[in-house]
Scaffold this motif. Structure first.
Motif, PDB file in Angstrom:
ATOM      1  N   PHE A 168       2.571  11.166   4.349  1.00 16.95           N
ATOM      2  CA  PHE A 168       3.326   9.952   4.641  1.00 16.95           C
ATOM      3  C   PHE A 168       2.800   9.195   5.856  1.00 16.95           C
ATOM      4  CE2 PHE A 168       6.480  12.815   2.616  1.00 16.95           C
ATOM      5  CZ  PHE A 168       6.743  12.050   1.492  1.00 16.95           C
ATOM      6  N   GLN A 169       2.983   7.877   5.808  1.00 20.05           N
ATOM      7  CA  GLN A 169       2.619   7.038   6.955  1.00 20.05           C
ATOM      8  C   GLN A 169       3.439   7.453   8.187  1.00 20.05           C
ATOM      9  OE1 GLN A 169       2.751   2.843   6.094  1.00 20.05           O
ATOM     10  NE2 GLN A 169       2.298   2.252   8.173  1.00 20.05           N
ATOM     11  N   SER A 170       4.741   7.625   7.975  1.00 18.12           N
ATOM     12  CA  SER A 170       5.604   8.076   9.074  1.00 18.12           C
ATOM     13  C   SER A 170       6.369   9.309   8.598  1.00 18.12           C
ATOM     14  CB  SER A 170       6.606   6.988   9.457  1.00 18.12           C
ATOM     15  OG  SER A 170       5.965   5.746   9.568  1.00 18.12           O
TER      16      SER A 170
ATOM     17  N   PHE B 193      -3.576   9.790   1.437  1.00 16.49           N
ATOM     18  CA  PHE B 193      -3.267   9.798   2.863  1.00 16.49           C
ATOM     19  C   PHE B 193      -2.897   8.388   3.284  1.00 16.49           C
ATOM     20  CE2 PHE B 193      -6.111  13.254   1.963  1.00 16.49           C
ATOM     21  CZ  PHE B 193      -5.523  14.315   2.619  1.00 16.49           C
ATOM     22  N   ASP B 194      -1.615   8.215   3.642  1.00 17.38           N
ATOM     23  CA  ASP B 194      -1.147   6.892   4.033  1.00 17.38           C
ATOM     24  C   ASP B 194      -1.263   6.769   5.547  1.00 17.38           C
ATOM     25  OD1 ASP B 194      -0.049   4.409   4.157  1.00 17.38           O
ATOM     26  OD2 ASP B 194       1.863   4.949   3.205  1.00 17.38           O
ATOM     27  N   GLU B 195      -2.322   6.126   5.990  1.00  9.74           N
ATOM     28  CA  GLU B 195      -2.578   5.899   7.412  1.00  9.74           C
ATOM     29  C   GLU B 195      -2.574   7.199   8.211  1.00  9.74           C
ATOM     30  OE1 GLU B 195      -1.153   2.363   9.111  1.00  9.74           O
ATOM     31  OE2 GLU B 195      -1.186   1.259   7.248  1.00  9.74           O
ATOM     32  N   ILE B 196      -3.432   8.105   7.817  1.00  5.54           N
ATOM     33  CA  ILE B 196      -3.568   9.400   8.502  1.00  5.54           C
ATOM     34  C   ILE B 196      -4.073   9.207   9.933  1.00  5.54           C
ATOM     35  CG2 ILE B 196      -5.923   9.861   7.575  1.00  5.54           C
ATOM     36  CD1 ILE B 196      -3.375  12.641   7.824  1.00  5.54           C
TER      37      ILE B 196
ATOM     38  N   LYS C 222       0.822  -1.213   0.000  1.00  7.30           N
ATOM     39  CA  LYS C 222       0.000   0.000   0.000  1.00  7.30           C
ATOM     40  C   LYS C 222       0.862   1.273   0.000  1.00  7.30           C
ATOM     41  CE  LYS C 222      -1.983  -1.155   3.868  1.00  7.30           C
ATOM     42  NZ  LYS C 222      -1.192  -2.357   4.205  1.00  7.30           N
ATOM     43  N   SER C 223       1.822   1.331   0.919  1.00  6.65           N
ATOM     44  CA  SER C 223       2.683   2.523   0.977  1.00  6.65           C
ATOM     45  C   SER C 223       3.532   2.635  -0.281  1.00  6.65           C
ATOM     46  CB  SER C 223       3.601   2.472   2.204  1.00  6.65           C
ATOM     47  OG  SER C 223       2.843   2.578   3.380  1.00  6.65           O
ATOM     48  N   THR C 224       3.941   1.481  -0.810  1.00  8.59           N
ATOM     49  CA  THR C 224       4.743   1.509  -2.042  1.00  8.59           C
ATOM     50  C   THR C 224       3.906   2.033  -3.208  1.00  8.59           C
ATOM     51  OG1 THR C 224       5.996  -0.383  -1.217  1.00  8.59           O
ATOM     52  CG2 THR C 224       6.190   0.085  -3.571  1.00  8.59           C
TER      53      THR C 224
HETATM   54 MG    MG Z   1       2.214   1.144   4.747  1.00  5.94          MG
END
Ligand code: MG
Ligand code: ADP
Length: 238
Positions: free
Chosen positions: A85-87, A162-165, A40-42
């Protein structure tokens, strides 16, 4: 519209995305789900143009008919593509407001931007001192995510990912972030939320749900698919 066809991508020779085909339409909200490590993040980073991701020649990635593969991340951002970003990493010495001033140079009056950001901070429940502190430097998980949401609102993107907002945020913060983004993201923007939060999904009321597993799209459907998957897990989905 974001059009993805047969997208395969690798990081350091490790193949992560394996032939993804998806369309994301303007004005619609999408939720992407998938087990940890499913890519997912990729996928988000590939859309944004992270330079260490190698996209295969056969892949197509187009934003309103323009080939994104030929553009660096900053050029994609100039087209209105935004990734939270997720982080998110801290950038010591650069404040949230300075970052947005640079990004919006010539597009927004600086006094108006300052006023807008203060209003956003108040609305999302963040002390306005965060706007002048080094971005994400020593911020808590929830504070980071609120600052990401403020950036999205200020930049008014046409494609917002939005990656894991919701990660690292409490229930009240998830609600505030969802309401804030619903109020401030442009209506016509394409919105993609990578999340497993039932609360966020309920508040976002997505038009469409996509499930990724091991680098592939394994299911697409409506909101009920997200509810079912979160309840029953990913095991049953091939
Ligand atoms: Mg991820
Ligand atoms: P998700 O966001 O769905 O949890 P990711 O996209 O972060 O998944 O990761 C997908 C896979 O790619 C994982 O197996 C992860 O270990 C791998 N991966 C991510 N980044 C790198 C990297 N920089 N180098 C090698 N492998 C990576």
């Amino acid at each position: 519209m974001l059009s993805i066809k047969n997208l395969s991508a690798a990081i350091s020779d490790k193949e992560i995305l394996l032939g993804i085909t998806l369309d994301f339409e303007p004005g619609k909200t999408y939720v992407v789900l998938g087990p940890n490590g499913s890519g997912k993040s990729t996928l988000a980073a590939t859309i944004m143009g992270r330079p260490d991701i190698a996209v295969t020649d056969a892949s197509e990635l187009a934003w309103n008919g323009e080939n994104l593969k030929a553009l660096s991340a900053d050029k994609r951002a100039r087209l209105g593509i935004f990734l939270s970003f997720q982080s998110p990493l801290p950038i010591p010495g650069v404040s949230v407001e300075e970052l947005l001033r640079c990004a919006l140079d010539g597009e927004k009056d600086l006094v108006a931007l300052h006023k807008e950001l203060r209003g956003f901070a108040k609305e999302i429940g963040l002390d306005e001192e965060f706007l002048s502190r080094s971005i994400h430097d020593g911020f808590s998980g929830g504070e980071r995510k609120k600052v990401e949401a403020i950036q999205a609102a200020a930049l008014a993107p046409s494609l917002a990912i939005f990656d894991e907002i919701d990660t690292g945020t409490d229930t009240d913060a998830v609600k505030r972030i969802a309401e804030f983004l619903s109020a401030h993201l442009p209506q016509e923007a394409t919105k993609i939320f990578i999340t497993h939060s039932p609360k966020l999904i309920e508040l976002l009321r997505p038009d469409s749900v996509v499930i990724l597993k091991e680098g592939r799209v394994v299911a697409e459907g409506g909101r009920d698919l997200a509810v079912k998957t979160i309840k029953e897990g990913f095991e049953g989905i091939k």
